[in-house]
Design a protein around this motif. Structure first.
Motif, short mmCIF file in Angstrom:
data_model
loop_
_atom_site.label_atom_id
_atom_site.label_comp_id
_atom_site.label_asym_id
_atom_site.label_seq_id
_atom_site.Cartn_x
_atom_site.Cartn_y
_atom_site.Cartn_z
N LEU A 2 10.40 -6.37 -3.09
CA LEU A 2 9.21 -5.74 -3.64
C LEU A 2 9.35 -4.23 -3.77
O LEU A 2 8.57 -3.58 -4.49
N ILE A 3 10.32 -3.65 -3.07
CA ILE A 3 10.49 -2.19 -3.09
C ILE A 3 11.14 -1.78 -4.41
O ILE A 3 12.21 -2.29 -4.76
N PRO A 4 10.53 -0.87 -5.17
CA PRO A 4 11.13 -0.42 -6.43
C PRO A 4 12.51 0.21 -6.19
O PRO A 4 12.76 0.80 -5.13
N ASP A 5 13.38 0.09 -7.17
CA ASP A 5 14.73 0.64 -7.06
C ASP A 5 14.72 2.13 -6.72
O ASP A 5 15.63 2.62 -6.03
N ASP A 6 13.71 2.85 -7.21
CA ASP A 6 13.70 4.30 -7.03
C ASP A 6 12.95 4.74 -5.78
O ASP A 6 12.70 5.94 -5.59
N LYS A 7 12.58 3.78 -4.89
CA LYS A 7 11.87 4.13 -3.66
C LYS A 7 12.57 3.62 -2.40
O LYS A 7 12.03 3.71 -1.30
N THR B 24 0.84 -1.21 0.00
CA THR B 24 0.00 0.00 0.00
C THR B 24 0.86 1.25 0.00
O THR B 24 0.60 2.21 -0.75
N TYR B 25 1.91 1.26 0.83
CA TYR B 25 2.81 2.41 0.86
C TYR B 25 3.44 2.63 -0.53
O TYR B 25 3.55 3.76 -1.00
N ILE B 26 3.85 1.56 -1.16
CA ILE B 26 4.47 1.67 -2.49
C ILE B 26 3.46 2.20 -3.50
O ILE B 26 3.78 3.09 -4.31
N ASN C 139 21.28 8.03 -4.83
CA ASN C 139 20.58 8.99 -5.70
C ASN C 139 19.17 9.27 -5.21
O ASN C 139 18.69 10.40 -5.28
N ASN C 140 18.48 8.23 -4.72
CA ASN C 140 17.15 8.43 -4.16
C ASN C 140 17.19 9.41 -2.99
O ASN C 140 16.32 10.29 -2.86
N THR C 141 18.20 9.25 -2.14
CA THR C 141 18.31 10.07 -0.93
C THR C 141 18.62 11.52 -1.28
O THR C 141 18.03 12.45 -0.71
N LEU D 53 27.05 -2.49 -5.56
CA LEU D 53 27.27 -1.26 -6.32
C LEU D 53 25.96 -0.70 -6.86
O LEU D 53 25.68 0.50 -6.73
N GLU D 54 25.14 -1.56 -7.44
CA GLU D 54 23.86 -1.10 -7.99
C GLU D 54 22.95 -0.58 -6.88
O GLU D 54 22.35 0.49 -7.00
N LEU D 55 22.86 -1.33 -5.79
CA LEU D 55 21.99 -0.92 -4.70
C LEU D 55 22.44 0.39 -4.08
O LEU D 55 21.63 1.30 -3.84
N SER D 56 23.74 0.50 -3.83
CA SER D 56 24.25 1.71 -3.17
C SER D 56 24.04 2.95 -4.05
O SER D 56 23.68 4.02 -3.56
N LYS D 57 24.23 2.79 -5.34
CA LYS D 57 24.03 3.92 -6.26
C LYS D 57 22.57 4.35 -6.26
O LYS D 57 22.26 5.55 -6.18
#
Length: 269
Positions: free
Chosen positions: A194-199, A165-167, A256-258, A248-252
């Motif tokens: 389940l959390i999108p990469d950009d959230k 629901t939050y997503i 950027n999201n932050t 590397l992918e996750l940290s990037k």
């Protein structure tokens, strides 16, 4: 590879004697920025004062649901004044905690709604706390959805239904070392993909929630089993493994999201 810790309680008295070293140790582990959590008017004032000492620190300003029973109208005006500072990047930590109920639920709801309204007014994002109050949280946020700025569920530990629901509402999700707990964090480990990469954003919530899966060497660096921001890359590695992503992918993505979420004056990766 660089990291930003979106939730550090550096004004907690467990850091009184050595916060300078805590900041420096975090930097040595590529945690280049920390956002200090304000949980009451006094803590928010202290967080801003500390953040202004260091160019790589920022803070939030708000009232935690535990402290809602002590919140006064003049406190709301004082929080608004704090939020005029560029260093104060979000409203919160605010929200609902129906698990421990240190403040009456009706008082929590009133104080939370005041802070939602404040965030809408100053157009700074919400840094949210929710424990066993997903339905009430969602209902209140939906009332303001047309005016609501960005919001992050800090230290998410809820159900898959709440997460989805939050997503769907466009909220961001903050993940802590809770995911490193083989007892309590297993459900989170299984749904974090389940959390999108950009959230997705990451945090320690130091000095709380010390990861339970640390190596002996990591444990030896801790003071009285106190969680510290330098452990953020360890938490990030666990999240990356659960999501079947490279660190590397996750940290990037999280970095950027932050930067975008808090409107930080930092170049994206």
């Amino acid at each position: 590879m660089s990291f930003i810790d979106i939730g550090v309680n550096l004004t907690n008295n467990r850091f009184n004697d050595d916060y300078e070293q805590v900041i420096e140790t975090a930097r040595q582990h590529n945690v280049i920025t920390q956002i200090l959590t304000g949980t009451s008017l006094q803590e928010s004032q202290q967080a801003l004062a500390l953040a202004r000492e260091y160019p790589d620190l920022y803070s939030t300003a708000g009232c935690h649901p535990h402290d809602a029973k002590d919140f006064q109208d003049q406190d709301l005006r004082a929080l608004k004044a704090l939020l005029q500072h560029d260093t104060v990047v979000a409203v919160g930590e605010c929200g609902l905690d129906f698990n421990r109920n240190f403040s009456p639920q009706d008082t929590q709801l009133k104080v939370f709604e005041q802070q939602i309204q404040l965030a809408c007014e100053v157009q700074k994002p919400l840094f949210l706390h929710e424990r066993d109050a997903g339905d009430a949280m969602i209902a209140l946020l939906k009332q303001y959805q047309s005016k609501l700025p960005k919001a992050v569920i800090h230290c998410f530990t809820g159900s898959q239904k709440s997460l989805e629901t939050y997503i769907d509402m466009g909220l961001y999700i903050g993940i802590t070392g809770w995911i490193c707990d083989e007892r309590r964090g297993q459900a989170l480990a299984e749904m974090v993909h389940l959390i999108p990469d950009d959230k997705l954003m990451i945090e320690t919530d130091a000095p709380f929630l010390t990861p339970r899966d640390l190596t002996k060497e990591q444990k030896s660096q801790l003071k009285s089993n106190r969680n510290e921001p330098f452990l953020l890359p360890h938490i990030a590695q666990k999240i990356a493994s659960c999501r079947e992503q490279s660190l590397l992918e996750l940290s990037k993505n999280c970095f950027n999201n932050t930067v975008a979420f808090f409107n930080l004056p930092i170049k994206q990766q």
